[in-house]
Write a protein that holds these residues in place. Structure first.
Motif, mmCIF file in Angstrom:
data_model
loop_
_atom_site.group_PDB
_atom_site.id
_atom_site.type_symbol
_atom_site.label_atom_id
_atom_site.label_comp_id
_atom_site.label_asym_id
_atom_site.label_seq_id
_atom_site.Cartn_x
_atom_site.Cartn_y
_atom_site.Cartn_z
ATOM 1 N N PRO A 268 0.814 -1.235 0.000
ATOM 2 C CA PRO A 268 0.000 0.000 0.000
ATOM 3 C C PRO A 268 0.837 1.271 0.000
ATOM 4 O O PRO A 268 0.503 2.238 -0.699
ATOM 5 N N ARG A 269 1.937 1.309 0.732
ATOM 6 C CA ARG A 269 2.739 2.543 0.768
ATOM 7 C C ARG A 269 3.410 2.794 -0.580
ATOM 8 O O ARG A 269 3.587 3.946 -0.984
ATOM 9 N N LEU A 270 3.786 1.715 -1.282
ATOM 10 C CA LEU A 270 4.395 1.901 -2.604
ATOM 11 C C LEU A 270 3.362 2.372 -3.622
ATOM 12 O O LEU A 270 3.622 3.283 -4.414
ATOM 13 N N LEU A 271 2.176 1.761 -3.586
ATOM 14 C CA LEU A 271 1.132 2.188 -4.524
ATOM 15 C C LEU A 271 0.739 3.639 -4.251
ATOM 16 O O LEU A 271 0.471 4.414 -5.183
ATOM 17 N N ASN A 272 0.711 4.001 -2.974
ATOM 18 C CA ASN A 272 0.369 5.377 -2.619
ATOM 19 C C ASN A 272 1.408 6.362 -3.167
ATOM 20 O O ASN A 272 1.066 7.404 -3.734
ATOM 21 N N LEU A 273 2.677 6.017 -3.008
ATOM 22 C CA LEU A 273 3.749 6.886 -3.514
ATOM 23 C C LEU A 273 3.643 7.051 -5.034
ATOM 24 O O LEU A 273 3.735 8.163 -5.574
ATOM 25 N N LEU A 274 3.436 5.932 -5.741
ATOM 26 C CA LEU A 274 3.363 6.001 -7.202
ATOM 27 C C LEU A 274 2.147 6.807 -7.649
ATOM 28 O O LEU A 274 2.224 7.597 -8.602
ATOM 29 N N GLU A 275 1.032 6.630 -6.945
ATOM 30 C CA GLU A 275 -0.173 7.377 -7.311
ATOM 31 C C GLU A 275 0.027 8.874 -7.066
ATOM 32 O O GLU A 275 -0.327 9.714 -7.897
ATOM 33 N N THR A 276 0.620 9.199 -5.904
ATOM 34 C CA THR A 276 0.856 10.608 -5.571
ATOM 35 C C THR A 276 1.700 11.292 -6.634
ATOM 36 O O THR A 276 1.496 12.457 -6.971
ATOM 37 N N ARG A 277 2.675 10.536 -7.178
ATOM 38 C CA ARG A 277 3.594 11.116 -8.165
ATOM 39 C C ARG A 277 3.102 10.942 -9.598
ATOM 40 O O ARG A 277 3.770 11.382 -10.532
ATOM 41 N N GLY A 278 2.005 10.214 -9.773
ATOM 42 C CA GLY A 278 1.483 10.000 -11.123
ATOM 43 C C GLY A 278 2.383 9.138 -11.981
ATOM 44 O O GLY A 278 2.502 9.352 -13.188
ATOM 45 N N ILE A 279 3.027 8.130 -11.368
ATOM 46 C CA ILE A 279 3.991 7.287 -12.083
ATOM 47 C C ILE A 279 3.375 5.925 -12.406
ATOM 48 O O ILE A 279 2.883 5.237 -11.508
ATOM 49 N N SER A 280 3.418 5.534 -13.686
ATOM 50 C CA SER A 280 3.051 4.174 -14.082
ATOM 51 C C SER A 280 4.315 3.329 -14.103
ATOM 52 O O SER A 280 5.346 3.763 -14.604
ATOM 53 N N SER A 281 4.229 2.111 -13.589
ATOM 54 C CA SER A 281 5.423 1.278 -13.441
ATOM 55 C C SER A 281 5.124 -0.153 -13.876
ATOM 56 O O SER A 281 3.989 -0.491 -14.199
ATOM 57 N N THR A 282 6.169 -0.964 -13.874
ATOM 58 C CA THR A 282 6.034 -2.375 -14.260
ATOM 59 C C THR A 282 6.353 -3.247 -13.062
ATOM 60 O O THR A 282 7.377 -3.042 -12.398
ATOM 61 N N TRP A 283 5.476 -4.215 -12.797
ATOM 62 C CA TRP A 283 5.646 -5.124 -11.671
ATOM 63 C C TRP A 283 5.871 -6.537 -12.188
ATOM 64 O O TRP A 283 5.030 -7.072 -12.930
ATOM 65 N N PHE A 284 6.993 -7.122 -11.811
ATOM 66 C CA PHE A 284 7.272 -8.524 -12.145
ATOM 67 C C PHE A 284 6.841 -9.361 -10.942
ATOM 68 O O PHE A 284 7.410 -9.233 -9.849
ATOM 69 N N ILE B 225 1.059 -14.230 -6.869
ATOM 70 C CA ILE B 225 -0.313 -13.977 -7.346
ATOM 71 C C ILE B 225 -1.295 -14.885 -6.613
ATOM 72 O O ILE B 225 -2.381 -14.447 -6.214
ATOM 73 N N GLU B 226 -0.902 -16.156 -6.398
ATOM 74 C CA GLU B 226 -1.821 -17.084 -5.731
ATOM 75 C C GLU B 226 -1.872 -16.861 -4.219
ATOM 76 O O GLU B 226 -2.873 -17.159 -3.584
ATOM 77 N N THR B 227 -0.780 -16.346 -3.633
ATOM 78 C CA THR B 227 -0.737 -16.153 -2.177
ATOM 79 C C THR B 227 -1.372 -14.828 -1.768
ATOM 80 O O THR B 227 -1.993 -14.736 -0.706
ATOM 81 N N TYR B 228 -1.195 -13.795 -2.604
ATOM 82 C CA TYR B 228 -1.703 -12.448 -2.283
ATOM 83 C C TYR B 228 -2.583 -11.931 -3.430
ATOM 84 O O TYR B 228 -2.256 -10.902 -4.053
ATOM 85 N N PRO B 229 -3.687 -12.621 -3.725
ATOM 86 C CA PRO B 229 -4.474 -12.224 -4.907
ATOM 87 C C PRO B 229 -5.038 -10.809 -4.803
ATOM 88 O O PRO B 229 -5.030 -10.066 -5.796
ATOM 89 N N SER B 230 -5.499 -10.402 -3.614
ATOM 90 C CA SER B 230 -6.144 -9.079 -3.573
ATOM 91 C C SER B 230 -5.112 -7.959 -3.711
ATOM 92 O O SER B 230 -5.370 -6.943 -4.371
ATOM 93 N N LEU B 231 -3.926 -8.131 -3.125
ATOM 94 C CA LEU B 231 -2.882 -7.117 -3.303
ATOM 95 C C LEU B 231 -2.475 -7.005 -4.773
ATOM 96 O O LEU B 231 -2.256 -5.905 -5.286
ATOM 97 N N CYS B 232 -2.381 -8.159 -5.431
ATOM 98 C CA CYS B 232 -2.009 -8.132 -6.854
ATOM 99 C C CYS B 232 -3.100 -7.456 -7.689
ATOM 100 O O CYS B 232 -2.796 -6.723 -8.639
ATOM 101 N N ARG B 233 -4.349 -7.652 -7.301
ATOM 102 C CA ARG B 233 -5.430 -6.957 -8.010
ATOM 103 C C ARG B 233 -5.333 -5.447 -7.800
ATOM 104 O O ARG B 233 -5.649 -4.662 -8.697
ATOM 105 N N GLU B 234 -4.887 -5.043 -6.616
ATOM 106 C CA GLU B 234 -4.712 -3.599 -6.367
ATOM 107 C C GLU B 234 -3.623 -3.013 -7.267
ATOM 108 O O GLU B 234 -3.745 -1.889 -7.744
ATOM 109 N N VAL B 235 -2.547 -3.770 -7.469
ATOM 110 C CA VAL B 235 -1.474 -3.306 -8.363
ATOM 111 C C VAL B 235 -2.039 -3.070 -9.762
ATOM 112 O O VAL B 235 -1.781 -2.039 -10.401
ATOM 113 N N VAL B 236 -2.833 -4.034 -10.235
ATOM 114 C CA VAL B 236 -3.418 -3.919 -11.577
ATOM 115 C C VAL B 236 -4.393 -2.744 -11.630
ATOM 116 O O VAL B 236 -4.364 -1.922 -12.566
ATOM 117 N N ALA B 237 -5.243 -2.628 -10.597
ATOM 118 C CA ALA B 237 -6.260 -1.564 -10.586
ATOM 119 C C ALA B 237 -5.626 -0.181 -10.580
ATOM 120 O O ALA B 237 -6.226 0.788 -11.053
#
Ligand SMILES: [Zn+2]
Length: 285
Positions: A40-56, A62-74
Motif C-alpha cells: 500500500p505505501r508503494l502504490l500510494n507513492l506512485l499514485e501521488t507522483r502520477g507514475i506508471s510502473s512495471t511489476w514482475f 499472485i496465488e498467495t496475495y491475490p487481492s494485493l495483486c489486483r490492487e497493483v493492476v487496478a
C-alpha cells in the motif's frame, strides 16, 4: 524537452524469494511477508507522483496475495512474468521450465485479463532455452540482460562459447531486451543476507549513484532508457522510502518521462531509435 525515459520496476517476490533459497523457516518467510505489507505505501507513492510502473510478479505471489495483486493492476501498473516460485536458472529441465512459464503466464492472464507482454527471470539468470520459450509464448520483451545500459536491443540466443576460441554469436530473437544492472537494483545494496550480502548501504550513497547514472544518460544519450529495480521487501523500509522520495524530487529536474516497459518495447518495435550515443561537444573533460 524529452531526452530520455525512466522505468521504475518492482519485483514483488514476497515469500517466493525465500522458497528459492530453501529458507522457509518463519523468519525468512516473514521477510517475504513484509514485501506484501509494504505494497500500500508503494502504490500510494506512485499514485501521488502520477507514475506508471512495471511489476514482475511470480505466480506464487499472485496465488498467495491475490487481492494485493489486483490492487497493483487496478492502480494502472503493468504485471509481467517473474517465474512461478522464483526458480533458479538451471534447476528445471527444459520441459519443466516450459511448464513453469505456462503456469505463470496463465496466472497473469487471469489476474489482468490480458496475456503478459514481458518477462524478467528471477535473479536475472536465463537458461539456454528461456528466450525460445518466451518467443513461443509471443512475449514482446525481456528485462534480464546487461549488455547495454540505456539502449534496448533484440536479445540473442544460441551463442557458442568455446573456451579455446572466439565466441560465436547466435541469432537475434524477436524479443526486445530492455537492459538491467545489479547496480540499479535496490536489493544487493540494502538487504543483509548472512554470509552473502552485507547490505545496509547508506541511502544517500545509493541514490546519489543512481542520480549520476541518469545525469550521464541525459547528457550523452538521445532517448536513453534507464531501468531501476525495486523489491517491496527491501525498498519498503522508512529510510529507503524517504530516500526514494528525495531521489524522485531530484530526478524531476531532468528532462525524463516515466514509462512502463511494455510501452518501451512497443516503441522500440515500431522503429523508435532509443538510447543513441550522442554526446554534446566537450562533454568529456
Ligand atoms: Zn525476484
Amino acid at each position: 524537452m524529452h531526452r530520455g525515459t525512466l522505468c521504475l520496476t518492482f519485483d514483488f517476490d514476497a515469500i517466493s524469494l525465500w522458497i528459492s533459497r530453501n529458507m522457509i523457516t518463519p523468519t525468512p518467510v516473514s521477510r517475504g511477508e513484509f514485501g506484501a505489507f509494504a505494497i500500500p505505501r508503494l502504490l500510494n507513492l506512485l499514485e501521488t507522483r502520477g507514475i506508471s510502473s512495471t511489476w514482475f510478479i511470480p505466480g506464487h505471489t499472485i496465488e498467495t496475495y491475490p487481492s494485493l495483486c489486483r490492487e497493483v493492476v487496478a492502480a494502472g501498473h503493468e504485471v509481467a512474468l517473474h517465474g512461478y516460485a522464483h526458480e533458479n536458472a538451471g534447476t528445471l529441465s527444459e520441459a519443466e521450465e516450459r511448464d513453469m512459464f505456462r503456469r505463470a503466464y496463465d496466472l497473469i492472464g487471469e489476474l489482468t485479463g490480458a496475456p503478459p507482454r514481458g518477462n524478467r527471470t528471477p535473479a536475472w539468470d536465463l537458461t539456454a532455452h528461456t528466450l525460445a520459450i518466451l518467443e513461443e509464448l509471443q512475449v514482446d520483451y525481456d528485462s534480464s540482460l546487461m549488455s547495454t545500459d540505456y539502449t534496448p536491443f533484440y536479445a540473442r540466443t544460441g551463442d557458442e562459447i568455446p573456451g579455446d576460441g572466439p565466441t560465436r554469436f547466435g541469432r537475434a530473437t524477436n524479443l526486445v531486451e530492455i537492459p538491467v544492472s545489479w547496480s540499479l537494483d535496490d536489493y544487493p545494496h540494502f538487504e543483509y543476507l548472512r554470509g552473502v550480502l552485507p547490505g545496509f548501504r547508506a541511502v544517500e550513497d545509493v541514490y546519489h549513484n543512481w542520480l549520476l547514472d541518469l545525469q550521464y544518460m541525459v547528457r550523452d544519450f538521445d532517448r536513453g532508457v534507464a531501468v531501476v529495480t525495486f523489491h517491496p521487501q527491501a525498498i519498503g523500509r522508512g529510510h529507503r522510502l524517504i530516500g526514494l522520495e528525495e531521489w524522485l524530487d531530484a530526478v524531476g529536474e531532468f528532462p525524463l518521462t516515466y514509462a512502463r516497459l511494455d510501452a518501451v518495447a512497443r516503441g522500440f518495435r515500431s522503429g523508435e531509435a532509443l538510447g543513441m550515443y550522442d554526446p554534446p561537444q566537450g562533454s568529456h573533460r
